[in-house]
Design a protein around this motif. Structure first.
Motif, PDB file in Angstrom:
ATOM      1  N   ALA A  71      37.850 -28.695 -22.304  1.00  0.00           N
ATOM      2  CA  ALA A  71      38.607 -27.210 -22.079  1.00  0.00           C
ATOM      3  C   ALA A  71      40.390 -27.330 -22.603  1.00  0.00           C
ATOM      4  CB  ALA A  71      37.896 -26.934 -20.798  1.00  0.00           C
ATOM      5  N   GLY A  72      40.524 -27.940 -21.880  1.00  0.00           N
ATOM      6  CA  GLY A  72      42.390 -27.878 -21.903  1.00  0.00           C
ATOM      7  C   GLY A  72      42.672 -27.437 -23.339  1.00  0.00           C
ATOM      8  N   VAL A  73      42.172 -29.112 -24.125  1.00  0.00           N
ATOM      9  CA  VAL A  73      42.509 -29.281 -25.089  1.00  0.00           C
ATOM     10  C   VAL A  73      41.354 -28.658 -26.353  1.00  0.00           C
ATOM     11  CG1 VAL A  73      42.510 -30.810 -27.642  1.00  0.00           C
ATOM     12  CG2 VAL A  73      42.304 -32.026 -24.776  1.00  0.00           C
ATOM     13  N   GLY A  74      40.933 -27.766 -26.054  1.00  0.00           N
ATOM     14  CA  GLY A  74      40.792 -26.370 -27.236  1.00  0.00           C
ATOM     15  C   GLY A  74      40.829 -25.306 -27.007  1.00  0.00           C
ATOM     16  N   ALA A  75      42.261 -25.343 -25.606  1.00  0.00           N
ATOM     17  CA  ALA A  75      43.092 -24.575 -25.147  1.00  0.00           C
ATOM     18  C   ALA A  75      44.664 -24.457 -25.594  1.00  0.00           C
ATOM     19  CB  ALA A  75      43.290 -23.968 -23.794  1.00  0.00           C
ATOM     20  N   SER A  76      44.429 -25.270 -25.908  1.00  0.00           N
ATOM     21  CA  SER A  76      46.388 -26.088 -26.290  1.00  0.00           C
ATOM     22  C   SER A  76      46.879 -25.917 -27.478  1.00  0.00           C
ATOM     23  CB  SER A  76      46.420 -27.530 -25.897  1.00  0.00           C
ATOM     24  OG  SER A  76      45.961 -28.115 -26.581  1.00  0.00           O
ATOM     25  N   THR A  77      47.863 -26.151 -28.029  1.00  0.00           N
ATOM     26  CA  THR A  77      48.463 -25.483 -29.325  1.00  0.00           C
ATOM     27  C   THR A  77      49.322 -26.529 -29.590  1.00  0.00           C
ATOM     28  OG1 THR A  77      50.915 -24.565 -28.761  1.00  0.00           O
ATOM     29  CG2 THR A  77      48.920 -23.107 -28.789  1.00  0.00           C
ATOM     30  N   GLY A  78      49.152 -27.139 -29.548  1.00  0.00           N
ATOM     31  CA  GLY A  78      49.944 -29.164 -29.287  1.00  0.00           C
ATOM     32  C   GLY A  78      49.755 -30.006 -30.655  1.00  0.00           C
ATOM     33  N   ASP A  79      50.054 -30.793 -31.333  1.00  0.00           N
ATOM     34  CA  ASP A  79      50.430 -32.047 -32.234  1.00  0.00           C
ATOM     35  C   ASP A  79      50.147 -32.988 -31.820  1.00  0.00           C
ATOM     36  OD1 ASP A  79      51.405 -30.404 -34.764  1.00  0.00           O
ATOM     37  OD2 ASP A  79      52.831 -30.792 -33.474  1.00  0.00           O
ATOM     38  N   LEU A  80      50.763 -33.419 -30.126  1.00  0.00           N
ATOM     39  CA  LEU A  80      49.617 -34.742 -29.161  1.00  0.00           C
ATOM     40  C   LEU A  80      49.110 -33.827 -28.065  1.00  0.00           C
ATOM     41  CD1 LEU A  80      53.517 -36.656 -29.828  1.00  0.00           C
ATOM     42  CD2 LEU A  80      51.314 -37.159 -31.260  1.00  0.00           C
TER      43      LEU A  80
END
Length: 167
Positions: A71-80
């Protein structure tokens, strides 16, 4: 390279502030910090609220660690994407050094680091630094050697690699 930090937390009121403080003490700060509160029933929500706009907080019913991380990755915008467990802390140069590895080797999918086991009173127990480097996919699949050190808090993964394996 934009870096997102994802922290899953469940009932981490006693530890999550120290984890977040270690992010904001980095020599290279991430562009965003996302905490996924996985249905905590202690004072976690109040602790997270004290960070204001510096932390994006997502709340969900308790679905477990992998679901919270995803869920956190899905909401994130980073390349890393850097992961930090709510009961862990980073040394101040962790992100700086790991991001430099990606900048030197843009094809890398994952960079991990050693870690230090400590007592509840902050006394070092042991340092673990015996992971592998290079193309290690075969060893990982076959469990033929100790490849990646530490739990989730020791790794930074490229979004490209994360998406390629389906999260």
């Amino acid at each position: 390279m934009r870096t997102s930090v994802v922290i899953p937390v469940y009932n981490g009121a006693r530890t999550v502030q120290r984890a977040l403080d270690s992010i904001f003490a980095q020599t290279r700060l991430p562009e965003e910090v996302i905490v996924v509160d996985d249905g905590s029933t202690d004072g976690t929500r109040e602790v997270l609220g004290s960070f204001g706009d510096h932390v994006r907080v997502l709340h969900q019913s308790n679905r477990g660690l992998p679901a919270a991380r995803n869920a956190g990755v899905g909401a994130s915008t980073g390349d890393l994407i850097a992961f930090l467990d709510a009961d862990d802390r980073w040394l101040p140069r962790k992100l700086e050094k790991q991001i430099a590895c990606f900048e030197q080797s843009p094809q890398a999918g994952l960079v991990h680091c050693g870690y230090l086991d400590i007592t509840p009173h902050m006394r070092p127990l042991r340092a673990v630094i015996d992971g592998a480097s290079g193309w290690v996919a075969t060893e990982m699949i076959n469990y033929s050697s100790h490849v990646i050190l530490g739990g989730g808090s020791a790794m930074v993964v490229s979004r490209r690699a994360f998406d390629a394996v389906g999260g």
